[in-house]
Design an enzyme around this catalytic site. Structure first.
Site, PDB file in Angstrom:
ATOM      1  N   GLU A  36      -7.798 129.276  40.160  1.00 26.74           N
ATOM      2  CA  GLU A  36      -6.352 128.099  39.870  1.00 26.74           C
ATOM      3  C   GLU A  36      -7.294 126.661  40.136  1.00 26.74           C
ATOM      4  N   GLY A  37      -8.136 126.585  39.470  1.00 23.34           N
ATOM      5  CA  GLY A  37      -9.444 125.594  39.543  1.00 23.34           C
ATOM      6  C   GLY A  37     -10.421 125.735  41.070  1.00 23.34           C
ATOM      7  N   GLY A  75     -18.901 139.105  66.622  1.00 24.54           N
ATOM      8  CA  GLY A  75     -19.892 139.744  66.235  1.00 24.54           C
ATOM      9  C   GLY A  75     -19.955 140.884  65.230  1.00 24.54           C
ATOM     10  N   ARG A 103       0.230 137.798  48.095  1.00 20.60           N
ATOM     11  CA  ARG A 103       0.146 136.163  47.852  1.00 20.60           C
ATOM     12  C   ARG A 103      -0.049 135.883  46.138  1.00 20.60           C
ATOM     13  N   ILE A 151      -7.800 138.119  35.451  1.00 19.24           N
ATOM     14  CA  ILE A 151      -6.448 137.543  35.050  1.00 19.24           C
ATOM     15  C   ILE A 151      -5.791 138.798  36.070  1.00 19.24           C
ATOM     16  N   CYS A 182       2.154 124.692  35.346  1.00 20.90           N
ATOM     17  CA  CYS A 182       1.912 126.202  35.333  1.00 20.90           C
ATOM     18  C   CYS A 182       1.094 126.275  37.130  1.00 20.90           C
ATOM     19  N   GLY A 196     -14.060 129.204  32.676  1.00 24.02           N
ATOM     20  CA  GLY A 196     -12.571 128.615  32.815  1.00 24.02           C
ATOM     21  C   GLY A 196     -12.354 127.156  33.597  1.00 24.02           C
ATOM     22  N   SER A 197     -13.378 127.257  34.238  1.00 20.14           N
ATOM     23  CA  SER A 197     -13.297 125.383  34.418  1.00 20.14           C
ATOM     24  C   SER A 197     -12.222 124.305  33.338  1.00 20.14           C
TER      25      SER A 197
HETATM   26  P1  TGC Z   1      -6.264 116.588  31.174  1.00 24.07           P
HETATM   27  O1  TGC Z   1      -6.767 114.770  29.932  1.00 24.07           O
HETATM   28  O2  TGC Z   1      -6.636 115.914  32.096  1.00 24.07           O
HETATM   29  O3  TGC Z   1      -4.933 116.933  30.998  1.00 24.07           O
HETATM   30  C1  TGC Z   1      -4.893 117.520  29.937  1.00 24.07           C
HETATM   31  C2  TGC Z   1      -3.070 117.216  29.976  1.00 24.07           C
HETATM   32  O4  TGC Z   1      -2.593 118.137  30.793  1.00 24.07           O
HETATM   33  C3  TGC Z   1      -2.028 117.018  31.646  1.00 24.07           C
HETATM   34  N1  TGC Z   1      -2.204 117.209  33.315  1.00 24.07           N
HETATM   35  C4  TGC Z   1      -1.961 118.391  33.638  1.00 24.07           C
HETATM   36  N2  TGC Z   1      -0.105 118.225  34.061  1.00 24.07           N
HETATM   37  C5  TGC Z   1       0.724 119.203  34.581  1.00 24.07           C
HETATM   38  N3  TGC Z   1      -0.373 119.676  36.495  1.00 24.07           N
HETATM   39  C6  TGC Z   1      -1.632 119.359  35.746  1.00 24.07           C
HETATM   40  N4  TGC Z   1      -2.353 119.699  37.069  1.00 24.07           N
HETATM   41  C7  TGC Z   1      -2.395 118.277  35.112  1.00 24.07           C
HETATM   42  N5  TGC Z   1      -3.295 118.032  35.211  1.00 24.07           N
HETATM   43  C8  TGC Z   1      -3.345 117.514  33.940  1.00 24.07           C
HETATM   44  C9  TGC Z   1      -2.541 115.903  31.612  1.00 24.07           C
HETATM   45  O5  TGC Z   1      -1.327 115.035  31.547  1.00 24.07           O
HETATM   46  C10 TGC Z   1      -2.363 115.649  30.295  1.00 24.07           C
HETATM   47  O6  TGC Z   1      -0.901 115.640  29.286  1.00 24.07           O
HETATM   48  P2  TGC Z   1      -0.966 114.912  27.875  1.00 24.07           P
HETATM   49  O7  TGC Z   1       0.308 114.640  27.641  1.00 24.07           O
HETATM   50  O8  TGC Z   1      -1.500 113.415  28.213  1.00 24.07           O
HETATM   51  O9  TGC Z   1      -1.331 115.772  26.657  1.00 24.07           O
HETATM   52  O10 TGC Z   1      -6.993 117.363  31.160  1.00 24.07           O
HETATM   53  P3  TGC Z   1      -9.026 117.904  30.684  1.00 24.07           P
HETATM   54  O11 TGC Z   1      -9.128 118.649  29.564  1.00 24.07           O
HETATM   55  O12 TGC Z   1      -9.687 116.448  31.418  1.00 24.07           O
HETATM   56  O13 TGC Z   1      -9.152 118.930  32.584  1.00 24.07           O
HETATM   57  C11 TGC Z   1      -9.036 118.063  33.639  1.00 24.07           C
HETATM   58  C12 TGC Z   1      -9.189 119.614  34.357  1.00 24.07           C
HETATM   59  C13 TGC Z   1     -10.347 120.087  34.466  1.00 24.07           C
HETATM   60  C14 TGC Z   1      -8.581 119.398  35.637  1.00 24.07           C
HETATM   61  C15 TGC Z   1      -8.078 120.967  34.102  1.00 24.07           C
HETATM   62  O14 TGC Z   1      -8.449 121.874  33.155  1.00 24.07           O
HETATM   63  C16 TGC Z   1      -8.580 122.175  35.544  1.00 24.07           C
HETATM   64  O15 TGC Z   1      -7.402 121.982  35.734  1.00 24.07           O
HETATM   65  N6  TGC Z   1      -9.144 123.325  35.020  1.00 24.07           N
HETATM   66  C17 TGC Z   1      -8.995 124.185  35.369  1.00 24.07           C
HETATM   67  C18 TGC Z   1      -8.332 125.104  34.969  1.00 24.07           C
HETATM   68  C19 TGC Z   1      -7.794 126.123  36.112  1.00 24.07           C
HETATM   69  O16 TGC Z   1      -7.463 125.834  37.111  1.00 24.07           O
HETATM   70  N7  TGC Z   1      -7.004 127.554  35.582  1.00 24.07           N
HETATM   71  C20 TGC Z   1      -6.735 128.578  37.175  1.00 24.07           C
HETATM   72  C21 TGC Z   1      -6.539 129.603  35.553  1.00 24.07           C
HETATM   73  S1  TGC Z   1      -4.744 130.616  36.831  1.00 24.07           S
HETATM   74  C22 TGC Z   1      -5.452 130.746  37.209  1.00 24.07           C
HETATM   75  O17 TGC Z   1      -6.523 130.904  37.777  1.00 24.07           O
HETATM   76  C23 TGC Z   1      -5.109 132.284  38.514  1.00 24.07           C
HETATM   77  S2  TGC Z   1      -5.098 132.629  39.932  1.00 24.07           S
HETATM   78  C24 TGC Z   1      -3.726 133.385  39.908  1.00 24.07           C
HETATM   79  C25 TGC Z   1      -3.535 133.635  41.374  1.00 24.07           C
HETATM   80  O18 TGC Z   1      -3.509 135.542  41.526  1.00 24.07           O
HETATM   81  O19 TGC Z   1      -3.061 133.822  42.389  1.00 24.07           O
HETATM   82  P1  FAD Z   2     -16.803 128.489  35.477  1.00 21.84           P
HETATM   83  O1  FAD Z   2     -15.546 127.747  35.269  1.00 21.84           O
HETATM   84  O2  FAD Z   2     -18.239 128.657  34.632  1.00 21.84           O
HETATM   85  O3  FAD Z   2     -17.390 127.496  36.554  1.00 21.84           O
HETATM   86  C1  FAD Z   2     -18.389 127.938  38.017  1.00 21.84           C
HETATM   87  C2  FAD Z   2     -19.242 126.932  38.256  1.00 21.84           C
HETATM   88  O4  FAD Z   2     -18.718 125.746  37.343  1.00 21.84           O
HETATM   89  C3  FAD Z   2     -18.090 126.743  39.722  1.00 21.84           C
HETATM   90  O5  FAD Z   2     -18.682 126.411  40.327  1.00 21.84           O
HETATM   91  C4  FAD Z   2     -17.102 125.251  39.058  1.00 21.84           C
HETATM   92  O6  FAD Z   2     -17.168 125.039  40.334  1.00 21.84           O
HETATM   93  C5  FAD Z   2     -18.369 124.526  38.523  1.00 21.84           C
HETATM   94  N1  FAD Z   2     -18.427 123.081  38.008  1.00 21.84           N
HETATM   95  C6  FAD Z   2     -17.355 123.940  36.912  1.00 21.84           C
HETATM   96  N2  FAD Z   2     -17.288 122.378  35.793  1.00 21.84           N
HETATM   97  C7  FAD Z   2     -18.155 121.826  36.526  1.00 21.84           C
HETATM   98  C8  FAD Z   2     -17.755 119.614  36.708  1.00 21.84           C
HETATM   99  N3  FAD Z   2     -17.916 119.023  35.766  1.00 21.84           N
HETATM  100  N4  FAD Z   2     -18.918 119.881  37.079  1.00 21.84           N
HETATM  101  C9  FAD Z   2     -20.028 120.296  38.644  1.00 21.84           C
HETATM  102  N5  FAD Z   2     -19.589 121.626  38.392  1.00 21.84           N
HETATM  103  C10 FAD Z   2     -18.578 122.663  37.399  1.00 21.84           C
HETATM  104  N6  FAD Z   2      -7.216 132.812  35.891  1.00 21.84           N
HETATM  105  C11 FAD Z   2      -6.741 133.407  34.766  1.00 21.84           C
HETATM  106  O7  FAD Z   2      -5.899 132.318  33.624  1.00 21.84           O
HETATM  107  N7  FAD Z   2      -5.065 133.768  34.901  1.00 21.84           N
HETATM  108  C12 FAD Z   2      -5.084 134.766  36.387  1.00 21.84           C
HETATM  109  O8  FAD Z   2      -4.357 135.350  36.841  1.00 21.84           O
HETATM  110  C13 FAD Z   2      -6.154 134.523  37.301  1.00 21.84           C
HETATM  111  N8  FAD Z   2      -6.553 135.405  38.278  1.00 21.84           N
HETATM  112  C14 FAD Z   2      -7.568 135.368  38.849  1.00 21.84           C
HETATM  113  C15 FAD Z   2      -8.207 136.432  40.126  1.00 21.84           C
HETATM  114  C16 FAD Z   2      -9.219 136.136  39.862  1.00 21.84           C
HETATM  115  C17 FAD Z   2      -9.415 136.865  42.102  1.00 21.84           C
HETATM  116  C18 FAD Z   2      -9.882 135.348  39.975  1.00 21.84           C
HETATM  117  C19 FAD Z   2     -11.520 135.468  40.607  1.00 21.84           C
HETATM  118  C20 FAD Z   2     -10.454 134.466  38.673  1.00 21.84           C
HETATM  119  C21 FAD Z   2      -8.691 134.239  38.451  1.00 21.84           C
HETATM  120  N9  FAD Z   2      -8.732 133.630  37.263  1.00 21.84           N
HETATM  121  C22 FAD Z   2      -7.704 133.944  36.387  1.00 21.84           C
HETATM  122  C23 FAD Z   2      -9.600 132.687  36.294  1.00 21.84           C
HETATM  123  C24 FAD Z   2     -10.112 131.633  37.917  1.00 21.84           C
HETATM  124  O9  FAD Z   2      -9.237 130.642  36.938  1.00 21.84           O
HETATM  125  C25 FAD Z   2     -11.718 131.170  36.606  1.00 21.84           C
HETATM  126  O10 FAD Z   2     -12.106 131.952  37.607  1.00 21.84           O
HETATM  127  C26 FAD Z   2     -11.761 129.428  37.921  1.00 21.84           C
HETATM  128  O11 FAD Z   2     -11.346 128.872  36.790  1.00 21.84           O
HETATM  129  C27 FAD Z   2     -13.279 129.496  37.111  1.00 21.84           C
HETATM  130  O12 FAD Z   2     -13.514 128.935  36.599  1.00 21.84           O
HETATM  131  P2  FAD Z   2     -15.136 130.480  35.344  1.00 21.84           P
HETATM  132  O13 FAD Z   2     -14.799 131.381  36.266  1.00 21.84           O
HETATM  133  O14 FAD Z   2     -15.387 131.138  34.376  1.00 21.84           O
HETATM  134  O15 FAD Z   2     -16.107 129.432  36.130  1.00 21.84           O
END
Ligand code: TGC
Ligand code: FAD
Length: 390
Positions: free
Chosen positions: A370-371, A346, A97, A170, A245, A144-145
């Protein structure tokens, strides 16, 4: 009249709420998972190997870029069908997935949503065909957060951009032909299509993983990587680009863990019905029935949540906070169920002969990427209170 027995994996007959086309999509991916994924996936996980041999079949089934328009060689399906694809793939393994999520929602989607017409025509058809694989570079090693604190940067140099930085964790990194790299520029965060054979680009696979072992995870390094302006995604600037995205991918991830939970639940129910302890089946004990009933309750709620989310998506009204709530709920539901199933098995539950430990370990990643769970809780908290607690 005796009541018709209910399907233990679908107690509320959510399937009856699907269209005929959606049911056909679910059935074809379910067949693929049963026939092609389940026979090999335990070994893949043990060996730490992503089954690349399945990519052409996934493409053939239309699982790559499933919701994007057919004019670009994509599936043209609706959001609910995409969710069902994620559910059935993750019933096999989160790694499958993940591969589909990254290719579809994190690589093809930004090219479709933010790319030029030329970029769409050039990249989307071979990506739908599984001939060009993508990865998505947002997360960086320092945290990453909080992707707003991005260090990777791109500097304009004539008609080119020069990119420097590093990305961490990544998915598909070492498989990919192109990386969608998000970088700071003087005009805010922008996305670039970076061929992975570019000079100065390196991908290094992450080893020693105990989770998502049937998936490729890498670190990316960009050392003065030069790409033409034609490789910049022109349609978006700012963090909303990559976050947009993530909304697509997170939506699919709300469905995926339902599949993982169903796999654990059904295998464990059968096991408990056949395991004789104290002269009766384990499933005849109240303690185990309570656990199984509670799993069925949580799976049912998750199914209804994702289906309604999908209907909102298809109506064009889905909001990121709604996605956060379902990602949080459904990942938590699935990881708890996988761990409880592991317990009911078990000692037999500690090997990959049974799926719950594999799913439980995978879900450690799914609840993090993905958060993280906390990030999604805080998104919901922000919506309710109007106060940003990040
Ligand atoms: P914030 O001020 O809330 O937002 C900045 C701008 O972005 C807009 N926005 C969104 N737009 C679309 N979808 C969303 N979910 C959105 N959330 C916010 C927002 O409206 C704003 O737009 P504008 O026009 O005003 O500039 O930003 P923030 O810096 O306070 O951050 C909020 C927070 C913490 C929720 C965000 O940084 C976040 O979601 N952090 C988590 C990062 C994350 O999920 N990383 C994932 C990496 S990729 C991955 O993990 C792939 S795994 C793939 C796999 O193997 O399946
Ligand atoms: P951190 O951001 O350092 O977080 C550490 C801990 O702090 C977490 O428990 C978190 O919940 C907590 N925390 C953070 N902020 C706060 C707050 N404000 N208050 C309280 N607690 C908080 N990323 C990509 O870009 N592309 C990919 O394809 C991708 N694939 C991935 C595949 C795998 C197998 C894994 C494990 C990760 C992948 N990621 C990818 C990265 C993933 O999105 C990050 O691991 C994730 O967003 C968390 O970031 P971090 O690992 O740096 O943890």
């Amino acid at each position: 009249m005796p009541a018709t027995p209910l399907n233990p994996h679908d107690l509320y007959d959510v399937r009856a709420l699907l269209s005929e086309e959606e049911r056909m999509v679910q059935d074809s991916v379910a067949r693929f998972t049963d026939e092609r994924v389940l026979p090999i996936i335990g070994d893949c996980f043990d060996q730490g190997r992503f089954p690349t041999e399945l990519i052409p079949e996934m493409a053939e089934l239309g699982l790559l870029g499933a919701t994007l328009p057919t004019e670009y060689g994509c599936g043209g399906m609706n959001g609910v069908s995409y969710g069902l694809i994620c559910q059935e793939l993750e019933r096999g393994d989160s790694g499958l997935r993940s591969f589909a999520s990254v290719q579809s929602s994190l690589c093809m989607y930004p090219i479709f949503a933010y790319g030029s017409e030329e970029q769409k025509r050039h990249w989307l058809p071979p990506m739908a065909a599984g001939k060009v694989i993508g990865c998505f570079g947002l997360t960086e090693p320092h945290g990453g957060s909080d992707p707003a604190n991005m260090k990777t940067h791109a500097r304009k140099d004539g008609g080119d951009w020069v990119i420097n930085g590093a990305k961490m964790w990544i998915t598909n990194g070492n498989l990919a032909h192109i990386a969608i790299v998000w970088a700071q520029t003087e005009e805010g965060i922008q996305g670039f299509i970076v061929p992975t054979d570019s000079k100065g680009f390196a991908a290094q696979e992450v080893h020693k993983k105990m989770s998502l072992r049937a998936s490729v995870t890498s670190a990316l390094f960009l050392d003065n990587v030069r790409v033409p302006d034609a490789n910049r995604l022109p349609g978006v600037k700012g963090l909303k680009g990559p976050l947009g995205c993530l909304t697509q991918a997170r939506y699919g991830i709300t469905w995926g863990p339902i599949g993982a939970a169903i796999a654990c639940f059904s295998e464990t129910t059968e096991y408990a019905k056949n395991r004789m302890l104290f002269q009766r089946p384990l499933a005849a004990t109240q303690a185990v029935q309570l656990k199984l009933a509670d799993m069925a309750r949580r799976i049912t709620l998750a199914q209804l949540l994702s289906l309604q989310l999908g209907r909102l998506k298809d109506a064009g009204t889905m909001q990121p906070t709604q996605v956060s709530l379902a990602k949080w709920n459904n990942c938590r539901m699935a990881i708890d169920i996988a761990r409880e199933c592991r317990d009911i098995l078990g000692g037999a539950g500690i090997t990959t002969e049974h799926s719950p430990i594999r799913h439980a370990l995978n879900l450690e990643s799914v609840i993090t990427y993905e958060g993280t769970e906390t990030v999604h809780q805080l998104v919901v908290g922000r919506e309710i209170t109007g106060i940003n607690a990040f």
